[in-house]
Every structure is written in structure tokens, then in C-alpha cells.
Design an enzyme around this catalytic site. Sequence first.
Site, PDB file in Angstrom:
ATOM      1  N   HIS A   1     -24.016  56.798  -9.841  1.00 25.28           N
ATOM      2  CA  HIS A   1     -25.178  55.922  -9.986  1.00 25.28           C
ATOM      3  C   HIS A   1     -24.742  54.588 -10.556  1.00 25.28           C
ATOM      4  CE1 HIS A   1     -27.924  59.181  -9.126  1.00 25.28           C
ATOM      5  NE2 HIS A   1     -27.172  59.926  -9.900  1.00 25.28           N
ATOM      6  N   LEU A   2     -25.362  53.553 -10.070  1.00 19.72           N
ATOM      7  CA  LEU A   2     -25.098  52.216 -10.617  1.00 19.72           C
ATOM      8  C   LEU A   2     -25.593  52.133 -12.061  1.00 19.72           C
ATOM      9  CD1 LEU A   2     -26.445  50.512  -7.425  1.00 19.72           C
ATOM     10  CD2 LEU A   2     -24.125  50.095  -8.271  1.00 19.72           C
ATOM     11  N   SER A   3     -26.808  52.619 -12.269  1.00 15.33           N
ATOM     12  CA  SER A   3     -27.428  52.511 -13.590  1.00 15.33           C
ATOM     13  C   SER A   3     -27.187  53.789 -14.388  1.00 15.33           C
ATOM     14  CB  SER A   3     -28.941  52.277 -13.429  1.00 15.33           C
ATOM     15  OG  SER A   3     -29.542  53.386 -12.790  1.00 15.33           O
TER      16      SER A   3
ATOM     17  N   PRO B   1     -31.330  56.068  -0.327  1.00 12.72           N
ATOM     18  CA  PRO B   1     -32.457  55.180  -0.035  1.00 12.72           C
ATOM     19  C   PRO B   1     -32.551  53.968  -0.960  1.00 12.72           C
ATOM     20  CG  PRO B   1     -33.213  57.237  -1.025  1.00 12.72           C
ATOM     21  CD  PRO B   1     -31.756  57.419  -0.695  1.00 12.72           C
ATOM     22  N   ASN B   2     -32.932  52.865  -0.365  1.00  9.64           N
ATOM     23  CA  ASN B   2     -33.190  51.586  -1.041  1.00  9.64           C
ATOM     24  C   ASN B   2     -31.931  50.853  -1.481  1.00  9.64           C
ATOM     25  OD1 ASN B   2     -36.116  51.747  -0.949  1.00  9.64           O
ATOM     26  ND2 ASN B   2     -35.906  53.411  -2.425  1.00  9.64           N
TER      27      ASN B   2
ATOM     28  N   GLU C   1     -21.163  62.669  -7.658  1.00  9.95           N
ATOM     29  CA  GLU C   1     -22.452  61.963  -7.721  1.00  9.95           C
ATOM     30  C   GLU C   1     -22.251  60.686  -8.526  1.00  9.95           C
ATOM     31  OE1 GLU C   1     -25.474  64.270  -9.709  1.00  9.95           O
ATOM     32  OE2 GLU C   1     -26.773  62.517  -9.935  1.00  9.95           O
TER      33      GLU C   1
ATOM     34  N   ALA D   1     -33.056  57.810  -5.231  1.00  6.10           N
ATOM     35  CA  ALA D   1     -34.154  58.591  -5.822  1.00  6.10           C
ATOM     36  C   ALA D   1     -34.112  60.070  -5.423  1.00  6.10           C
ATOM     37  CB  ALA D   1     -35.492  57.979  -5.429  1.00  6.10           C
TER      38      ALA D   1
ATOM     39  N   ARG E   1     -32.932  43.846  -5.058  1.00  5.50           N
ATOM     40  CA  ARG E   1     -33.771  44.914  -5.634  1.00  5.50           C
ATOM     41  C   ARG E   1     -33.486  45.010  -7.136  1.00  5.50           C
ATOM     42  NH1 ARG E   1     -32.276  51.287  -5.362  1.00  5.50           N
ATOM     43  NH2 ARG E   1     -34.166  52.041  -6.353  1.00  5.50           N
TER      44      ARG E   1
ATOM     45  N   ARG F   1     -32.984  55.445 -18.850  1.00 12.05           N
ATOM     46  CA  ARG F   1     -34.157  54.896 -18.157  1.00 12.05           C
ATOM     47  C   ARG F   1     -35.360  55.833 -18.324  1.00 12.05           C
ATOM     48  NH1 ARG F   1     -32.396  53.052 -12.351  1.00 12.05           N
ATOM     49  NH2 ARG F   1     -34.462  52.078 -12.508  1.00 12.05           N
TER      50      ARG F   1
ATOM     51  N   ASN G   1     -24.159  58.413  -3.793  1.00  8.03           N
ATOM     52  CA  ASN G   1     -25.250  57.905  -4.629  1.00  8.03           C
ATOM     53  C   ASN G   1     -26.545  58.305  -3.921  1.00  8.03           C
ATOM     54  OD1 ASN G   1     -27.223  56.609  -6.038  1.00  8.03           O
ATOM     55  ND2 ASN G   1     -26.158  54.646  -6.188  1.00  8.03           N
TER      56      ASN G   1
ATOM     57  N   ASP H   1     -28.895  71.275  -1.677  1.00  9.24           N
ATOM     58  CA  ASP H   1     -28.406  72.427  -0.919  1.00  9.24           C
ATOM     59  C   ASP H   1     -27.286  72.024   0.035  1.00  9.24           C
ATOM     60  OD1 ASP H   1     -30.120  74.071  -2.257  1.00  9.24           O
ATOM     61  OD2 ASP H   1     -31.513  74.392  -0.592  1.00  9.24           O
TER      62      ASP H   1
ATOM     63  N   ARG I   1     -36.102  60.117 -14.671  1.00 15.71           N
ATOM     64  CA  ARG I   1     -34.808  59.834 -14.020  1.00 15.71           C
ATOM     65  C   ARG I   1     -33.661  60.589 -14.695  1.00 15.71           C
ATOM     66  NH1 ARG I   1     -35.229  55.343 -10.340  1.00 15.71           N
ATOM     67  NH2 ARG I   1     -36.905  53.992 -11.048  1.00 15.71           N
TER      68      ARG I   1
ATOM     69  N   TYR J   1     -29.789  46.767 -11.140  1.00 14.92           N
ATOM     70  CA  TYR J   1     -28.758  47.159 -10.177  1.00 14.92           C
ATOM     71  C   TYR J   1     -27.716  46.080  -9.909  1.00 14.92           C
ATOM     72  CZ  TYR J   1     -31.993  51.003  -9.436  1.00 14.92           C
ATOM     73  OH  TYR J   1     -32.793  52.104  -9.636  1.00 14.92           O
TER      74      TYR J   1
ATOM     75  N   HIS K   1     -33.413  62.944  -7.969  1.00 14.28           N
ATOM     76  CA  HIS K   1     -34.336  63.538  -8.928  1.00 14.28           C
ATOM     77  C   HIS K   1     -35.216  64.645  -8.342  1.00 14.28           C
ATOM     78  CE1 HIS K   1     -32.840  60.127 -11.076  1.00 14.28           C
ATOM     79  NE2 HIS K   1     -33.385  59.278 -10.208  1.00 14.28           N
TER      80      HIS K   1
HETATM   81  C1  DQA Z   1     -29.773  55.020  -8.653  1.00 11.74           C
HETATM   82  C2  DQA Z   1     -30.698  55.561  -9.753  1.00 11.74           C
HETATM   83  C3  DQA Z   1     -31.927  56.231  -9.147  1.00 11.74           C
HETATM   84  O1  DQA Z   1     -32.785  56.673 -10.180  1.00 11.74           O
HETATM   85  C4  DQA Z   1     -32.686  55.245  -8.294  1.00 11.74           C
HETATM   86  O2  DQA Z   1     -33.780  55.889  -7.674  1.00 11.74           O
HETATM   87  C5  DQA Z   1     -31.833  54.557  -7.295  1.00 11.74           C
HETATM   88  C6  DQA Z   1     -30.508  54.099  -7.707  1.00 11.74           C
HETATM   89  C7  DQA Z   1     -28.588  54.218  -9.261  1.00 11.74           C
HETATM   90  O3  DQA Z   1     -27.630  54.015  -8.527  1.00 11.74           O
HETATM   91  O4  DQA Z   1     -28.647  53.800 -10.417  1.00 11.74           O
HETATM   92  O5  DQA Z   1     -32.236  54.298  -6.175  1.00 11.74           O
HETATM   93  O6  DQA Z   1     -29.237  56.104  -7.945  1.00 11.74           O
END
Ligand code: DQA
Length: 180
Positions: free
Chosen positions: A100-102, A9-10, A98, A77, A17, A107, A74, A87, A111, A22, A80
Site C-alpha cells: 500500500h502507498l499509504s 481500483p482507482n 501486499e 479498496a 487522486r 487512517r 496493491n 481466495d 481501513r 497518495y 478491506h
Molecule cells: C491503498 C489503500 C486503500 O485503503 C485504498 O482504498 C486505496 C489505496 C494504498 O495504496 O494506500 O485505493 O491501497
Amino acid sequence: MKFLVLHGPNLNLLGRREPEIYGALTLAAVDRLIRDHARLRGVRVECRQSNLEGQLIDWLHGAEREAFDGVVLNPGAFTHYSIAVRDAVAAIDVPVVEVHLSNIHAREPWRHASVIAGVARGQVLGFGPVSYLLGLDALIAVEGVTRENRRAPGGAPRPPGGAPRAAPTRRTRTARAARR
Ligand code: DQA
């Protein structure tokens, strides 16, 4: 080899964003980087994004049916708190990395926890879009070792540095049983 990249998501809003976290690249640009990298490595890749938990779960379930050798995920959110995504990752034999960009550990405290981490094959985080490329490289290496193990009955070469063998999957378990 063929791999699936799932953005949660997002992540469709990448580029506009919170660019200070990011980065400035759009999702389309990140996907281009991933596809170029896959071409360089000689593997196929398919990139998908959804804001919906159920859609991500369906794609994870389908990864086996669609004959993907691994998934770069990725979860956004969902990382978390989504036990349902966790599952789904645990339910499939296809290895999931898994990403993550950040650096989620640098953070907000909430997170720092990932409910996915314990069932993922591994984690790559904090390298911006390069996290996806490293995740893909990890899967290529794991699948390479798994195939090597399948070819070498009774014992397999381990990767340099004594890294552990790839975790057995249903496929490797079946191949091993067939050799006994
Ligand atoms: C994220 C880190 C998550 O905490 C956040 O909710 C995201 C992006 C990352 O790629 O850094 O949407 O997964």
C-alpha cells in the site's frame, strides 16, 4: 526472475487522486520507478492495473501459468472486503506481497483490516511508491532463498538474521520429494 505488479481500483488516478495521501506521481511514473528498480536488480517486471475485481483475479490465477516468480499486489479498496481476491491469492502457489502507498493503520478504522494479509507472503505499507520497490525486493530475496534451498540438498543456508525459510510451494515440495 520475473515478477508481476498488480495495481487495483482507482490507482489509475494516481497523481490527481487525493495527492496529500497518495502523492503527486502518476501511475505511469510509479511504473517507471518500478521498472527502473527491477532493471537495477537484474529482474524482469510487468505492471498492470485494473478497476475490476475479476480481472485482478484472472491475472492472479495466470501468474503461475505465465511463470511469474512472485506478485506485488496493491489491491486498493478490495484489501478491506474482497474475499474473492483473498481466495485467489490463497489459491496460487506464487508468493504475493501486499503493498500500500499509504499506512492504512494510520487512517480510518475500517481501513485497518486487510482480508488479504492472512494469505499474503507479507505486507509493505506506508512508504508511498517505495512500498512497491520494497515489495519487489522482498520477493527477489524470497525467490533467491527458495532457489538456494533447491540447490542445497538436505539443508539450506538461511538468510542472515535467522529469518524463516521461504514457505514451501508446490515447486519446492516437489523438488524436496524428488530428493528423498
Ligand atoms: C491503498 C489503500 C486503500 O485503503 C485504498 O482504498 C486505496 C489505496 C494504498 O495504496 O494506500 O485505493 O491501497
